[in-house]
Structures are given as structure tokens and as C-alpha cells.
Design a protein around this motif. Sequence first.
Motif, PDB file in Angstrom:
ATOM      1  N   ALA A  80      -8.616   2.177 -14.402  1.00  0.00           N
ATOM      2  CA  ALA A  80      -8.192   3.056 -13.563  1.00  0.00           C
ATOM      3  C   ALA A  80      -8.532   2.846 -12.240  1.00  0.00           C
ATOM      4  O   ALA A  80      -9.796   2.226 -11.936  1.00  0.00           O
ATOM      5  N   TYR A  81      -7.660   3.055 -11.267  1.00  0.00           N
ATOM      6  CA  TYR A  81      -7.682   2.692  -9.754  1.00  0.00           C
ATOM      7  C   TYR A  81      -7.225   3.697  -9.253  1.00  0.00           C
ATOM      8  O   TYR A  81      -6.217   4.362  -9.276  1.00  0.00           O
ATOM      9  N   PHE A  82      -7.951   3.673  -7.690  1.00  0.00           N
ATOM     10  CA  PHE A  82      -7.485   4.719  -6.713  1.00  0.00           C
ATOM     11  C   PHE A  82      -6.740   3.698  -5.604  1.00  0.00           C
ATOM     12  O   PHE A  82      -7.609   2.725  -5.301  1.00  0.00           O
ATOM     13  N   MET A  83      -5.516   3.766  -4.969  1.00  0.00           N
ATOM     14  CA  MET A  83      -4.983   2.773  -4.136  1.00  0.00           C
ATOM     15  C   MET A  83      -4.496   3.450  -2.920  1.00  0.00           C
ATOM     16  O   MET A  83      -3.955   4.600  -2.983  1.00  0.00           O
ATOM     17  N   LEU A  84      -4.348   2.783  -1.818  1.00  0.00           N
ATOM     18  CA  LEU A  84      -3.865   3.322  -0.477  1.00  0.00           C
ATOM     19  C   LEU A  84      -2.579   2.288  -0.382  1.00  0.00           C
ATOM     20  O   LEU A  84      -2.663   1.063  -0.551  1.00  0.00           O
ATOM     21  N   ASP A  85      -1.423   3.022   0.116  1.00  0.00           N
ATOM     22  CA  ASP A  85      -0.177   2.234   0.206  1.00  0.00           C
ATOM     23  C   ASP A  85       0.356   2.428   1.644  1.00  0.00           C
ATOM     24  O   ASP A  85       0.312   3.311   2.298  1.00  0.00           O
ATOM     25  N   PHE A  86       0.684   1.016   2.142  1.00  0.00           N
ATOM     26  CA  PHE A  86       1.037   0.903   3.358  1.00  0.00           C
ATOM     27  C   PHE A  86       2.526   0.309   3.711  1.00  0.00           C
ATOM     28  O   PHE A  86       2.806  -0.730   3.166  1.00  0.00           O
ATOM     29  N   PRO A  87       3.566   1.165   3.781  1.00  0.00           N
ATOM     30  CA  PRO A  87       4.986   0.866   4.140  1.00  0.00           C
ATOM     31  C   PRO A  87       5.155  -0.087   5.071  1.00  0.00           C
ATOM     32  O   PRO A  87       4.520  -0.098   6.219  1.00  0.00           O
ATOM     33  N   PHE A  88       6.143  -1.193   4.719  1.00  0.00           N
ATOM     34  CA  PHE A  88       6.515  -2.012   6.054  1.00  0.00           C
ATOM     35  C   PHE A  88       7.322  -1.203   6.905  1.00  0.00           C
ATOM     36  O   PHE A  88       8.231  -0.438   6.592  1.00  0.00           O
ATOM     37  N   LYS A  89       7.143  -1.403   8.441  1.00  0.00           N
ATOM     38  CA  LYS A  89       7.757  -0.858   9.323  1.00  0.00           C
ATOM     39  C   LYS A  89       9.564  -1.248   9.407  1.00  0.00           C
ATOM     40  O   LYS A  89      10.329  -0.700   9.382  1.00  0.00           O
ATOM     41  N   SER A  90       9.364  -2.677   9.009  1.00  0.00           N
ATOM     42  CA  SER A  90      10.864  -3.349   8.914  1.00  0.00           C
ATOM     43  C   SER A  90      11.633  -2.957   7.849  1.00  0.00           C
ATOM     44  O   SER A  90      12.953  -3.100   7.733  1.00  0.00           O
ATOM     45  N   ASN A  91      10.930  -2.499   6.711  1.00  0.00           N
ATOM     46  CA  ASN A  91      11.895  -2.315   5.513  1.00  0.00           C
ATOM     47  C   ASN A  91      10.986  -1.437   4.571  1.00  0.00           C
ATOM     48  O   ASN A  91       9.794  -1.401   3.928  1.00  0.00           O
ATOM     49  N   GLN A  92      11.323   0.092   4.848  1.00  0.00           N
ATOM     50  CA  GLN A  92      10.315   1.145   4.000  1.00  0.00           C
ATOM     51  C   GLN A  92      10.526   0.986   2.598  1.00  0.00           C
ATOM     52  O   GLN A  92       9.725   1.922   1.778  1.00  0.00           O
ATOM     53  N   LYS A  93      11.494   0.209   1.915  1.00  0.00           N
ATOM     54  CA  LYS A  93      11.360   0.065   0.377  1.00  0.00           C
ATOM     55  C   LYS A  93      10.232  -0.852  -0.025  1.00  0.00           C
ATOM     56  O   LYS A  93       9.770  -0.909  -1.139  1.00  0.00           O
ATOM     57  N   LEU A  94       9.516  -1.619   0.883  1.00  0.00           N
ATOM     58  CA  LEU A  94       8.611  -2.194   0.628  1.00  0.00           C
ATOM     59  C   LEU A  94       7.134  -1.785   0.982  1.00  0.00           C
ATOM     60  O   LEU A  94       7.259  -1.312   2.176  1.00  0.00           O
ATOM     61  N   SER A  95       6.399  -2.124   0.325  1.00  0.00           N
ATOM     62  CA  SER A  95       4.834  -1.680   0.683  1.00  0.00           C
ATOM     63  C   SER A  95       3.798  -2.624   0.483  1.00  0.00           C
ATOM     64  O   SER A  95       3.952  -3.220  -0.782  1.00  0.00           O
ATOM     65  N   ALA A  96       2.520  -2.660   0.790  1.00  0.00           N
ATOM     66  CA  ALA A  96       1.462  -3.299   0.329  1.00  0.00           C
ATOM     67  C   ALA A  96       0.331  -2.219   0.134  1.00  0.00           C
ATOM     68  O   ALA A  96       0.303  -1.142   0.652  1.00  0.00           O
ATOM     69  N   ALA A  97      -0.118  -2.485  -0.939  1.00  0.00           N
ATOM     70  CA  ALA A  97      -1.255  -1.445  -1.663  1.00  0.00           C
ATOM     71  C   ALA A  97      -2.575  -2.287  -1.860  1.00  0.00           C
ATOM     72  O   ALA A  97      -2.481  -3.048  -2.597  1.00  0.00           O
ATOM     73  N   ILE A  98      -3.560  -1.625  -1.658  1.00  0.00           N
ATOM     74  CA  ILE A  98      -5.006  -2.002  -1.980  1.00  0.00           C
ATOM     75  C   ILE A  98      -5.794  -1.059  -2.457  1.00  0.00           C
ATOM     76  O   ILE A  98      -5.591   0.079  -2.086  1.00  0.00           O
ATOM     77  N   GLY A  99      -6.629  -1.280  -3.496  1.00  0.00           N
ATOM     78  CA  GLY A  99      -7.275  -0.093  -4.084  1.00  0.00           C
ATOM     79  C   GLY A  99      -8.697  -0.440  -4.555  1.00  0.00           C
ATOM     80  O   GLY A  99      -9.302  -1.810  -4.836  1.00  0.00           O
ATOM     81  N   LEU A 100      -9.289   0.266  -5.445  1.00  0.00           N
ATOM     82  CA  LEU A 100     -10.746  -0.019  -6.088  1.00  0.00           C
ATOM     83  C   LEU A 100     -10.858   0.844  -7.290  1.00  0.00           C
ATOM     84  O   LEU A 100     -10.300   1.773  -7.390  1.00  0.00           O
ATOM     85  N   GLY A 101     -11.328   0.173  -8.442  1.00  0.00           N
ATOM     86  CA  GLY A 101     -11.669   1.023  -9.632  1.00  0.00           C
ATOM     87  C   GLY A 101     -12.292   0.193 -10.728  1.00  0.00           C
ATOM     88  O   GLY A 101     -12.978  -0.623 -10.430  1.00  0.00           O
ATOM     89  N   ILE A 102     -11.928   0.467 -12.077  1.00  0.00           N
ATOM     90  CA  ILE A 102     -12.776  -0.035 -13.160  1.00  0.00           C
ATOM     91  C   ILE A 102     -11.748  -0.550 -14.001  1.00  0.00           C
ATOM     92  O   ILE A 102     -10.855   0.373 -14.524  1.00  0.00           O
ATOM     93  N   GLY A 103     -11.927  -1.719 -14.464  1.00  0.00           N
ATOM     94  CA  GLY A 103     -11.069  -2.406 -15.716  1.00  0.00           C
ATOM     95  C   GLY A 103     -11.947  -2.842 -16.875  1.00  0.00           C
ATOM     96  O   GLY A 103     -13.116  -3.099 -16.549  1.00  0.00           O
ATOM     97  N   SER A 104     -11.693  -2.237 -17.659  1.00  0.00           N
ATOM     98  CA  SER A 104     -12.519  -2.533 -19.113  1.00  0.00           C
ATOM     99  C   SER A 104     -11.624  -3.230 -20.274  1.00  0.00           C
ATOM    100  O   SER A 104     -10.554  -2.829 -20.555  1.00  0.00           O
TER     101      SER A 104
END
Length: 249
Positions: A80-104
Motif C-alpha cells: 500500500a502506497y500514497f503517491m504524489l504525481d507531477f505532470p510534465f509541462k512539455s507533455n501532460q500525458k507523461l508524469s513522474a510520481a514519488i511516494g511512501l508506503g509499506i510493502g510486505s
Amino acid sequence: MKKIVLFLVASFLLGGALYAQVDTSVAAAVVAANPPKPKKKKYDLSKRANDHFLLQLGYTNWASLPDSIKTGNLPRSINAYFMLDFPFKSNQKLSAAIGLGIGSDHMTLDKNLNFANVKATGTRLPFNDTARFDVKKTKLSTAYLEAPVELRFVSDPEHSDRSFKVALGVKLGTMIKAATRSRVLQSGGDYVLKESSKRYFNTTRVVGTARIGVGHFTLFGTYQFTKLLKDGAGPEIKPYTIGLSFGGL
């Protein structure tokens, strides 16, 4: 004299018309050679949902597993992860995301010969330690605090909750806990033995990730680049998982 004046006026008008025609032709040729670039579509992303919350359930297995270790039941991974998403200005179909959570990960070791003794004191994790107990089965669980990073593509950024999407990324994690839960057999009745220790485990892990799907649901796969156990502590096991992701918010 009048004839001369009329001739000059007519020449001036004719010359102006010819110049205008040439100038217009040149301008048209320049425009044809350098057509204006079409404007990129601007999307309204203020109300989009783009997998800010990820819940994953998958089937997990171990690569490079020796024949002496037998797994059973249904080994699984729950993340389970919570992530923030940042669209590219040059192409809004692309984005970068970073988050934090637990993997088991939860791996079941079947039969008596597969009791993982995480409380042992030797240099290697004993997977065949049956001297202490008569064990029916053991579940080995590992949990990590993880920071996933993804490069995402979505075909319709304004309606990502119902459009095609692909994501590639990596997860960096640090181990929170490694524990076993064993069913021990004895004459007076069975009982559950719980033990916990990170002694033999590589507490840092790096995992490659991939997702593909439509809307809120995507298939995902992961492969752990780092070994599950420390160098010299046991087999060079590398977990991998395939499963289903649910993305929301």
C-alpha cells in the motif's frame, strides 16, 4: 507633357501592382516552407484521479531457490502506497510520481524440512532446522518501508480513471520486520510459535516495478535486484511478484 505624366503614373501603378504580386508570392512561399506549428492541447488536470493511492495484491515467488527449500500454499505480497504525481509541462500525458508506503511478502515453507530458524546464532540462516521442533509448516514474512518512484504515461490525462496507462519505476526500501509463524506439533496438541529477527536479512532492498492497465486497475510486476539474505547468510534468493493493483484518488 500630359502624355508623359500619364505614362509615369501608369508605370508607377503597374510597378506597384507587380511588386505587390511578387511580395505576396514570396510571403506565400515562405509560409508554405515554414508552416506554423500546431498548438499543443492543454488539459485541465485540476480534478483528475491518477493513482495517488495504490493498493497491490500479488503472487510472490523466489528466484534462485535451491531444491532443498520447498514452498507451499499461496505465497503473496501485499503493498500500500500514497503517491504524489507531477505532470510534465512539455507533455501532460507523461508524469513522474514519488511516494511512501509499506510493502510486505509472505512466503509459506511447507513440511518439516523447511523450518526457517531466524533466532539461530550461526552465520547462515538454517532452513532445515528440525532439531528444536516438529514443525508442520512455517510462514516467513518480511515488511519494508518503501519509497516508490514511477515514470507514468496515460492516454487521456483528464480522464485517467478510465483510460490506458503504463508505468515503469523502482522501489527503495528498508526492512521493518522479518518474522516466522510456525505450526508446531507436540503430543499435547499443536501450538503456534512466533519468532522475529532481522539478523540474516539484507535490510535494504531495491526493486524494479512495472504496471499496465486501464482505469483504476492495472497488472503489476516486480523483481528484487538486491538479495533477500545477507552475503554468506544463505541462498542468493531474489523475490519477484505478479499481481493486480488498484489505484484511486
